[in-house]
Design a protein around this motif. Structure first.
Motif, short mmCIF file in Angstrom:
data_model
loop_
_atom_site.label_atom_id
_atom_site.label_comp_id
_atom_site.label_asym_id
_atom_site.label_seq_id
_atom_site.Cartn_x
_atom_site.Cartn_y
_atom_site.Cartn_z
N UNK A 6 0.83 -1.20 0.00
CA UNK A 6 0.00 0.00 0.00
C UNK A 6 0.87 1.26 0.00
N UNK A 7 2.00 1.22 0.69
CA UNK A 7 2.89 2.37 0.67
C UNK A 7 3.50 2.57 -0.71
N UNK A 8 3.79 1.48 -1.41
CA UNK A 8 4.27 1.59 -2.79
C UNK A 8 3.22 2.25 -3.67
N UNK A 9 1.98 1.85 -3.48
CA UNK A 9 0.88 2.45 -4.24
C UNK A 9 0.82 3.95 -4.01
N UNK A 10 0.91 4.35 -2.76
CA UNK A 10 0.83 5.78 -2.45
C UNK A 10 2.04 6.54 -2.99
N UNK A 11 3.21 5.91 -2.99
CA UNK A 11 4.38 6.56 -3.57
C UNK A 11 4.16 6.84 -5.05
N UNK A 12 3.63 5.85 -5.76
CA UNK A 12 3.34 6.05 -7.19
C UNK A 12 2.34 7.16 -7.40
N UNK A 13 1.25 7.15 -6.63
CA UNK A 13 0.23 8.18 -6.79
C UNK A 13 0.80 9.56 -6.51
N UNK A 14 1.67 9.66 -5.50
CA UNK A 14 2.28 10.94 -5.18
C UNK A 14 3.17 11.44 -6.31
N UNK A 15 4.07 10.57 -6.80
CA UNK A 15 4.99 10.98 -7.87
C UNK A 15 4.23 11.34 -9.14
N UNK A 16 3.12 10.66 -9.35
CA UNK A 16 2.34 10.87 -10.57
C UNK A 16 1.23 11.92 -10.40
N UNK A 17 1.29 12.68 -9.32
CA UNK A 17 0.37 13.80 -9.08
C UNK A 17 -1.08 13.35 -9.03
N UNK A 206 13.09 7.80 -14.37
CA UNK A 206 12.04 6.84 -14.06
C UNK A 206 11.80 6.77 -12.56
N UNK A 207 12.85 6.69 -11.77
CA UNK A 207 12.68 6.61 -10.32
C UNK A 207 12.04 7.88 -9.77
N UNK A 208 12.35 9.04 -10.36
CA UNK A 208 11.70 10.28 -9.93
C UNK A 208 10.19 10.18 -10.09
N UNK A 209 9.75 9.61 -11.20
CA UNK A 209 8.32 9.59 -11.49
C UNK A 209 7.58 8.36 -11.05
N UNK A 210 8.30 7.24 -10.82
CA UNK A 210 7.62 5.97 -10.57
C UNK A 210 8.20 5.15 -9.41
N UNK A 211 9.29 5.61 -8.80
CA UNK A 211 9.91 4.84 -7.74
C UNK A 211 9.05 4.76 -6.48
N UNK A 212 9.43 3.87 -5.56
CA UNK A 212 10.50 2.88 -5.62
C UNK A 212 10.17 1.78 -6.64
N UNK A 213 11.21 1.18 -7.21
CA UNK A 213 10.98 0.20 -8.26
C UNK A 213 12.14 -0.77 -8.34
N UNK A 214 11.85 -1.92 -8.94
CA UNK A 214 12.85 -2.98 -9.09
C UNK A 214 13.54 -2.87 -10.44
N UNK A 256 15.33 10.71 -0.24
CA UNK A 256 14.50 11.87 0.02
C UNK A 256 13.30 12.00 -0.88
N UNK A 257 13.09 11.07 -1.80
CA UNK A 257 11.92 11.14 -2.68
C UNK A 257 10.65 10.93 -1.85
N UNK A 258 9.53 11.54 -2.27
CA UNK A 258 8.31 11.45 -1.45
C UNK A 258 7.74 10.04 -1.40
N UNK A 259 7.46 9.60 -0.17
CA UNK A 259 6.79 8.32 0.07
C UNK A 259 5.75 8.56 1.14
N UNK A 260 4.55 8.95 0.76
CA UNK A 260 3.51 9.27 1.75
C UNK A 260 3.14 8.05 2.59
N UNK A 261 2.59 8.29 3.76
CA UNK A 261 2.12 7.16 4.58
C UNK A 261 1.11 6.31 3.83
#
Length: 379
Positions: A6-17, A206-214, A256-261
């Motif tokens: 779920x935190x990964x999901x929120x990170x994606x949503x945050x980076x993708x505005x 890519x990591x700026x817009x979609x991270x964290x990622x494998x 330091x990239x955004x990872x919301x709760x």
């Protein structure tokens, strides 16, 4: 550090505005989200409408006209709209993939070799010093190769050569008959080589817009091989940090990239066809529940316009004669329907001024959906 699904999901949503609409310009937003899938001309507009406060489609019209946002074949060998400053590194990083995919499959049966394609690229770019239609490009190739080889040559070169699509008008800047112009690019690699550092730049963006990622996620997003991605990440040691995914997979991100709760609220959205968030990961489950993947990503590659509820795909939508039809694959709470209704009202206004029949050619997929909860939101 371990991160939950779920935190990964929120990170994606945050980076993708997608957690809240941002007060950014079209140029700033395009750079923030890295790349807008542009296989359908209308999708970049809907992508930005989902992400920007007060989005005015005329701003994207102007950006395309000024070539500050450019449309070209890039990641996954498909059309993307990207910030002009990103184009060169992205194209250089994609060189090995485009070479393998476009100077082989149809070239050889037509009696052409990759060397033939390489020789034609600079000449073709010289011809495309001003906008040229596809028909003009084929005529140019016919004069050099003959009528039997022109179609195969153009099929490969229109994606392999560094060419930009030129706005031709219509509701979404680009019509069904594209025109092309040579991209302003300083260094054009050949063969399976690439410019040093280009793939590292693509990985960082890519990591700026979609991270964290494998590693697999980066490779999926770009359609590059995993080994070069690993090498690029090793070269970026110190510029990236490592995390542990929910299943133990090694993930990479920018410090330091955004990872919301994980409990950050996610508003409903009506996502464009082929929205990049649906295609940016090897594990599509970050946004698409596994049971719904085949419903929204069809076997021919069509990715339907989706309902996003609490950060997850919950169904699909389409314009119909009297408004926006939403089809949910499971029961939704009243608040979610209310949020989708507000989004649909705003979207219907955008489409009314541009293209009320957007995506209508894909309507046949709705007959193949299972029984679901359907609502019509009047425009």
């Amino acid at each position: 550090m371990k991160i939950t699904a779920r935190a990964l999901n929120r990170a994606t949503l945050s980076r993708q505005l997608l957690l809240e609409r941002a007060p950014l310009s079209v140029l700033e937003a395009t750079r923030r989200v890295v790349a807008l899938q542009a296989q359908h001309a209308g999708s970049p507009y809907l992508a930005l409408w989902n992400r920007l406060a007060g989005f005015d489609p005329r701003d994207l019209d102007d950006a395309f006209a000024a070539s500050s946002v450019v449309k070209a074949t890039l990641m996954r060998i498909t059309l993307h709209a990207v910030h002009a400053d990103d184009y060169q590194a992205f194209r250089q990083a994609m060189q090995p993939t485009l070479y393998a995919a476009r100077l082989g499959p149809r070239f050889a049966p037509a009696g052409l070799t990759p060397a033939d394609g390489e020789e034609l690229v600079p000449q073709l770019r010289t011809f495309a010093d001003r906008p040229r239609t596809g028909a003009e490009m084929e005529t140019w190739l016919e004069r050099r190769l003959g009528v039997e080889k022109k179609a195969a040559a153009w099929w490969g070169l229109r994606a392999y050569a560094p060419l930009l699509h030129v706005p031709t008008g219509g509701p979404w800047s680009f019509g069904t008959r594209p025109s092309f112009v040579a991209a302003p690019i300083d260094s054009i690699p050949t063969g399976r080589s690439t410019v040093p550092g280009a793939l590292q730049t693509l990985v960082l963006r890519y990591l700026e817009g979609f991270g964290p990622a494998s590693v697999a996620d980066v490779a999926q997003f770009s359609m590059t091989q995993r080994a070069p991605v690993r090498e690029a990440l090793r070269a970026l040691d110190g510029a990236v940090e490592q995390l542990e995914g929910p299943d133990g997979t090694e993930l990479f991100d920018l410090p330091g990239a955004p990872r919301p709760p994980a409990d950050t609220p996610a508003p409903p959205r009506l996502m464009a066809m082929w929205d990049s968030t649906m295609l940016a990961y090897a594990d599509r489950g970050r946004l698409i529940p596994p049971d719904y993947r085949r419903l929204v990503i069809r076997n021919n590659g069509d990715v339907l316009p989706t309902l996003l509820v609490d950060g997850q795909v919950a169904g699909v939508w389409r314009p119909v004669e009297n408004g926006i039809e939403a089809t949910a694959f499971h029961d939704l709470p009243p608040g979610a329907w209310d949020g989708l209704a507000a989004e649909a009202h705003s979207l219907a206004a955008l489409l009314a001024d541009r293209d009320p029949r957007l995506y209508s050619r894909y309507g046949h997929w709705w007959a193949k959906l299972p029984d679901a909860r359907v609502r019509l939101f009047p425009g």
